[in-house]
Design a protein around this motif. Structure first.
Motif, PDB file in Angstrom:
ATOM      1  N   LYS A  91       0.839  -1.198   0.000  1.00 18.93           N
ATOM      2  CA  LYS A  91       0.000   0.000   0.000  1.00 18.93           C
ATOM      3  C   LYS A  91       0.875   1.248   0.000  1.00 18.93           C
ATOM      4  O   LYS A  91       1.988   1.258   0.555  1.00 18.93           O
ATOM      5  N   ARG A  92       0.383   2.299  -0.597  1.00 11.82           N
ATOM      6  CA  ARG A  92       1.105   3.577  -0.544  1.00 11.82           C
ATOM      7  C   ARG A  92       1.064   4.130   0.873  1.00 11.82           C
ATOM      8  O   ARG A  92       0.008   4.115   1.514  1.00 11.82           O
ATOM      9  N   VAL A  93       2.187   4.597   1.348  1.00 13.01           N
ATOM     10  CA  VAL A  93       2.285   5.132   2.701  1.00 13.01           C
ATOM     11  C   VAL A  93       2.767   6.575   2.618  1.00 13.01           C
ATOM     12  O   VAL A  93       3.826   6.856   2.051  1.00 13.01           O
ATOM     13  N   TRP A  94       1.979   7.464   3.192  1.00 18.25           N
ATOM     14  CA  TRP A  94       2.317   8.900   3.217  1.00 18.25           C
ATOM     15  C   TRP A  94       2.591   9.293   4.661  1.00 18.25           C
ATOM     16  O   TRP A  94       1.776   9.035   5.548  1.00 18.25           O
ATOM     17  N   LEU A  95       3.739   9.920   4.882  1.00 16.63           N
ATOM     18  CA  LEU A  95       4.226  10.157   6.235  1.00 16.63           C
ATOM     19  C   LEU A  95       4.489  11.637   6.472  1.00 16.63           C
ATOM     20  O   LEU A  95       5.190  12.286   5.703  1.00 16.63           O
ATOM     21  N   GLU A  96       3.931  12.160   7.572  1.00 14.09           N
ATOM     22  CA  GLU A  96       4.319  13.487   8.075  1.00 14.09           C
ATOM     23  C   GLU A  96       4.870  13.238   9.464  1.00 14.09           C
ATOM     24  O   GLU A  96       4.132  12.904  10.386  1.00 14.09           O
ATOM     25  N   LEU A  97       6.190  13.402   9.597  1.00 13.18           N
ATOM     26  CA  LEU A  97       6.894  12.907  10.779  1.00 13.18           C
ATOM     27  C   LEU A  97       7.457  14.048  11.619  1.00 13.18           C
ATOM     28  O   LEU A  97       6.924  15.153  11.608  1.00 13.18           O
ATOM     29  N   GLY A  98       8.513  13.778  12.351  1.00 10.99           N
ATOM     30  CA  GLY A  98       9.010  14.723  13.346  1.00 10.99           C
ATOM     31  C   GLY A  98       9.742  15.907  12.756  1.00 10.99           C
ATOM     32  O   GLY A  98       9.919  16.041  11.543  1.00 10.99           O
ATOM     33  N   GLY A  99      10.183  16.766  13.640  1.00  9.73           N
ATOM     34  CA  GLY A  99      10.925  17.951  13.230  1.00  9.73           C
ATOM     35  C   GLY A  99      11.840  18.450  14.330  1.00  9.73           C
ATOM     36  O   GLY A  99      11.616  18.171  15.513  1.00  9.73           O
ATOM     37  N   LYS A 100      12.872  19.143  13.917  1.00  8.49           N
ATOM     38  CA  LYS A 100      13.752  19.863  14.847  1.00  8.49           C
ATOM     39  C   LYS A 100      14.050  21.190  14.173  1.00  8.49           C
ATOM     40  O   LYS A 100      15.169  21.491  13.764  1.00  8.49           O
ATOM     41  N   SER A 101      13.006  21.994  14.049  1.00  4.80           N
ATOM     42  CA  SER A 101      13.026  23.120  13.122  1.00  4.80           C
ATOM     43  C   SER A 101      13.917  24.262  13.598  1.00  4.80           C
ATOM     44  O   SER A 101      13.830  24.693  14.753  1.00  4.80           O
ATOM     45  N   PRO A 102      14.773  24.762  12.698  1.00  2.91           N
ATOM     46  CA  PRO A 102      15.618  25.916  13.026  1.00  2.91           C
ATOM     47  C   PRO A 102      14.878  27.226  12.775  1.00  2.91           C
ATOM     48  O   PRO A 102      14.067  27.337  11.852  1.00  2.91           O
ATOM     49  N   ASN A 103      15.172  28.201  13.587  1.00  2.00           N
ATOM     50  CA  ASN A 103      14.613  29.546  13.438  1.00  2.00           C
ATOM     51  C   ASN A 103      15.800  30.514  13.476  1.00  2.00           C
ATOM     52  O   ASN A 103      16.379  30.740  14.539  1.00  2.00           O
ATOM     53  N   ILE A 104      16.190  31.031  12.312  1.00  2.00           N
ATOM     54  CA  ILE A 104      17.432  31.801  12.157  1.00  2.00           C
ATOM     55  C   ILE A 104      17.140  33.288  12.286  1.00  2.00           C
ATOM     56  O   ILE A 104      16.287  33.829  11.562  1.00  2.00           O
ATOM     57  N   VAL A 105      17.841  33.954  13.181  1.00  3.08           N
ATOM     58  CA  VAL A 105      17.677  35.400  13.360  1.00  3.08           C
ATOM     59  C   VAL A 105      18.990  36.081  13.001  1.00  3.08           C
ATOM     60  O   VAL A 105      20.021  35.869  13.656  1.00  3.08           O
ATOM     61  N   LEU A 106      18.927  36.903  11.958  1.00  2.00           N
ATOM     62  CA  LEU A 106      20.098  37.651  11.510  1.00  2.00           C
ATOM     63  C   LEU A 106      20.094  39.052  12.107  1.00  2.00           C
ATOM     64  O   LEU A 106      19.024  39.574  12.480  1.00  2.00           O
ATOM     65  N   PRO A 107      21.263  39.701  12.175  1.00  3.62           N
ATOM     66  CA  PRO A 107      21.312  41.050  12.766  1.00  3.62           C
ATOM     67  C   PRO A 107      20.451  42.067  12.032  1.00  3.62           C
ATOM     68  O   PRO A 107      20.020  43.056  12.641  1.00  3.62           O
ATOM     69  N   ASP A 108      20.172  41.829  10.740  1.00  2.00           N
ATOM     70  CA  ASP A 108      19.371  42.789   9.991  1.00  2.00           C
ATOM     71  C   ASP A 108      17.882  42.436   9.997  1.00  2.00           C
ATOM     72  O   ASP A 108      17.114  42.892   9.139  1.00  2.00           O
ATOM     73  N   ALA A 109      17.459  41.601  10.955  1.00  2.00           N
ATOM     74  CA  ALA A 109      16.026  41.301  11.078  1.00  2.00           C
ATOM     75  C   ALA A 109      15.244  42.604  11.178  1.00  2.00           C
ATOM     76  O   ALA A 109      15.675  43.544  11.870  1.00  2.00           O
ATOM     77  N   PRO A 110      14.104  42.697  10.502  1.00  2.00           N
ATOM     78  CA  PRO A 110      13.373  43.965  10.495  1.00  2.00           C
ATOM     79  C   PRO A 110      12.908  44.421  11.872  1.00  2.00           C
ATOM     80  O   PRO A 110      12.718  45.608  12.099  1.00  2.00           O
ATOM     81  N   ASP A 111      12.718  43.474  12.802  1.00  2.00           N
ATOM     82  CA  ASP A 111      12.239  43.825  14.140  1.00  2.00           C
ATOM     83  C   ASP A 111      12.693  42.722  15.086  1.00  2.00           C
ATOM     84  O   ASP A 111      12.066  41.655  15.156  1.00  2.00           O
ATOM     85  N   LEU A 112      13.773  42.972  15.823  1.00  2.00           N
ATOM     86  CA  LEU A 112      14.310  41.940  16.707  1.00  2.00           C
ATOM     87  C   LEU A 112      13.349  41.593  17.841  1.00  2.00           C
ATOM     88  O   LEU A 112      13.273  40.438  18.269  1.00  2.00           O
ATOM     89  N   ASP A 113      12.607  42.588  18.331  1.00  2.22           N
ATOM     90  CA  ASP A 113      11.639  42.294  19.387  1.00  2.22           C
ATOM     91  C   ASP A 113      10.557  41.352  18.877  1.00  2.22           C
ATOM     92  O   ASP A 113      10.153  40.401  19.565  1.00  2.22           O
ATOM     93  N   LYS A 114      10.085  41.591  17.650  1.00  2.82           N
ATOM     94  CA  LYS A 114       9.079  40.712  17.066  1.00  2.82           C
ATOM     95  C   LYS A 114       9.653  39.320  16.816  1.00  2.82           C
ATOM     96  O   LYS A 114       8.983  38.307  17.049  1.00  2.82           O
TER      97      LYS A 114
END
Length: 496
Positions: free
Chosen positions: A261-284
């Motif tokens: 049978k066809r198996v479709w998988l949505e599995l785990g994550g360890k998602s990165p969230n990258i903040v650069l110095p030129d972010a438009p709003d560091l507080d946000k």
């Protein structure tokens, strides 16, 4: 939602009638007589005794789905007629919104405001969207030589087994069930044993809306028994699963050992969230990072659990996240003022605490949190937790914790940021904060993730697909692309 007080939600919770039987062939089925307890993580009390399904119940549900597909009306209805039933399901879900939100909040610990305003909104919109889409799809007629006619049609794939987790029990069920039904398939849904109650209510709503018997069946039970039986069943044509990577591997083996049978998988994550110095709003950026990891108690596969911050702004951003964590209101899920509720179970809380202890032993610095809270309630509540000085090789940076635990890592240049972001077996989602358009495009392309959010996180709607790369799975939920999982392409060549 009109203002409802904590006391009023408590009163309404007492009045909710919770189901307990399987839903097979359009009716409630008690099954073989065994049952298990559904325990509320808000206070440790038993909510309901629910029928415990095994191979016999899965067989019955699959047989009902097979009959409904092979000889029932659903796959043979005009797409517009199927669409009207899905829209009616959405309308009835709206009518029973408070009851369903309470059920979700009670069974898995989600704050009632989030359950009502976010979870229910999502599942209602999903059924409505696929209902409205059902008759908008077209087949193909490729250009052929003048003496032939070619038709390429999409046909329903058959019986779909859907296995969904407890963190968004209705949303993720909707993401599987609605497009499968829109395509003309029939479904056997196995919810998590931690959150079967809302799935049973969904099936009852679908039957009330006019879904024919056998088209949507729900079997309760644990993964190693009911889930395994569904994965191995030779009469299931498609298996759609959301959950851990370890369990996803089992479903691939089940398919290999049964009917491919066809198996479709949505599995785990360890998602990165990258903040650069030129972010438009560091507080946000910092506020969104905190919201992303603490929303839904951190029990999200897309949670931005690795905050990658340029070393020049690392302390500023980390302190802002810590400040937000300190302000966060952790409390009773039925209190509308609660921002972070209970983890799904005492066992899951222990697993998260084990990760925290390991992080400290490995040398990461605990900036805030890390301990149980409100223990007198009997609930599985944890303080929002932030670590910095996290090394990429630590478990905190490598393993999915699935709780409100943030790991802060630093980098000195963009190449290092991308390397750190991609240094994981997962590839579900990522975030990037920058004001530079070229950087946004270049880094988004370089990140190995199914979704990249730029200057935001967890945004989107049903028009865009959702799914992962690498060991975060395959296939896509949401959008028109979800229908690819539940349909087969057929070519008909007519010689003229």
């Amino acid at each position: 939602m009109p203002a409802v007080t904590h006391d009023e939600w408590l009163r309404r919770a007492e009045a909710v009638e919770l189901p307990g039987a399987h839903h097979i062939d359009g009716v409630e089925e008690a099954g073989g007589g065994s049952s298990f307890s559904v325990v509320s993580p808000r206070d440790g009390h038993v909510l309901a005794e629910v029928a415990d399904g095994g191979a016999a119940e899965v067989d019955a549900a699959v047989a009902a789905a097979r009959r409904a597909f092979d000889s029932g009306p659903w796959p043979r209805l005009a797409p517009a007629d199927r669409g009207r039933v899905l829209v009616r399901i959405a309308e009835l879900l709206e009518e029973r919104r408070e009851e369903l939100a309470l059920t979700v909040s009670l069974e898995m610990g989600k704050p009632i405001t989030d359950a009502h305003d976010i979870e229910l909104r999502a599942v209602i919109n999903t059924f409505r969207w696929y209902g409205q889409l059902a008759d908008k799809l077209t087949d193909e007629s490729p250009h052929t030589p003048p003496d032939a006619l070619a038709l390429v049609t999409r046909e329903p794939a058959g019986v779909v087994g859907a296995v969904v987790p407890w963190n968004f029990p209705l949303t993720l069920a909707g993401w599987k069930v609605a497009p499968a039904l829109a395509a003309g398939c029939t479904v056997v849904l196995k919810p998590s044993e931690n959150s079967p109650l809302s799935a049973l209510l969904l099936a009852a709503v679908a039957t009330e809306a006019g879904l024919p018997p056998g088209v949507l069946n729900v079997v309760n039970g644990n993964g190693p028994v009911a889930g395994r039986a569904l994965g191995l069943h030779p009469d299931v044509d498609v298996l759609a699963f959301t959950g851990s990577t370890a369990v996803g591997r089992h479903f691939l083996r089940y398919a290999a050992d049964s009917n491919l049978k066809r198996v479709w998988l949505e599995l785990g994550g360890k998602s990165p969230n990258i903040v650069l110095p030129d972010a438009p709003d560091l507080d946000k950026a910092a506020a969104t990072a905190a919201w992303g990891i603490f929303f839904n108690q951190g029990e999200m596969c897309t949670a931005p659990s690795r905050l990658l911050v340029h070393s020049s702004i690392a302390e500023q951003v980390t302190e802002a996240v810590v400040r937000r964590a300190r302000e966060l209101r952790v409390g009773d899920p039925l209190d509308p003022a609660t921002e972070m509720g209970a983890l799904v179970s005492a066992a899951h809380l222990d697993r998260v605490l084990d990760h925290i202890a390991t992080g400290q032993a490995e040398g990461a610095r605990l900036r805030i949190g890390g301990e149980r809270t409100r223990t007198a309630t009997g609930g599985s509540l944890l303080q929002p937790t932030v670590f910095d000085r996290v090394d990429p090789g630590m478990r905190l940076a490598r393993e999915e914790i699935f709780g409100p635990v943030l790991s802060v890592l630093t980098f000195d240049d963009l190449d290092e940021a991308v390397r750190l972001a991609n240094a994981t077996e997962y590839g579900l989602a990522a975030g990037l904060w920058t004001s530079d358009l070229s950087t946004a495009h270049q880094v988004s392309r370089a990140l190995k993730a199914g979704t990249v959010w730029v200057n935001c996180y967890e945004e989107g709607d049903l028009t865009v697909p959702f799914g992962g790369m690498k060991q975060s799975g395959n296939g896509r939920d949401k959008s028109v692309h979800a229908l690819e999982k539940y349909t087969e392409l057929k070519t008909t060549w007519i010689q003229l």
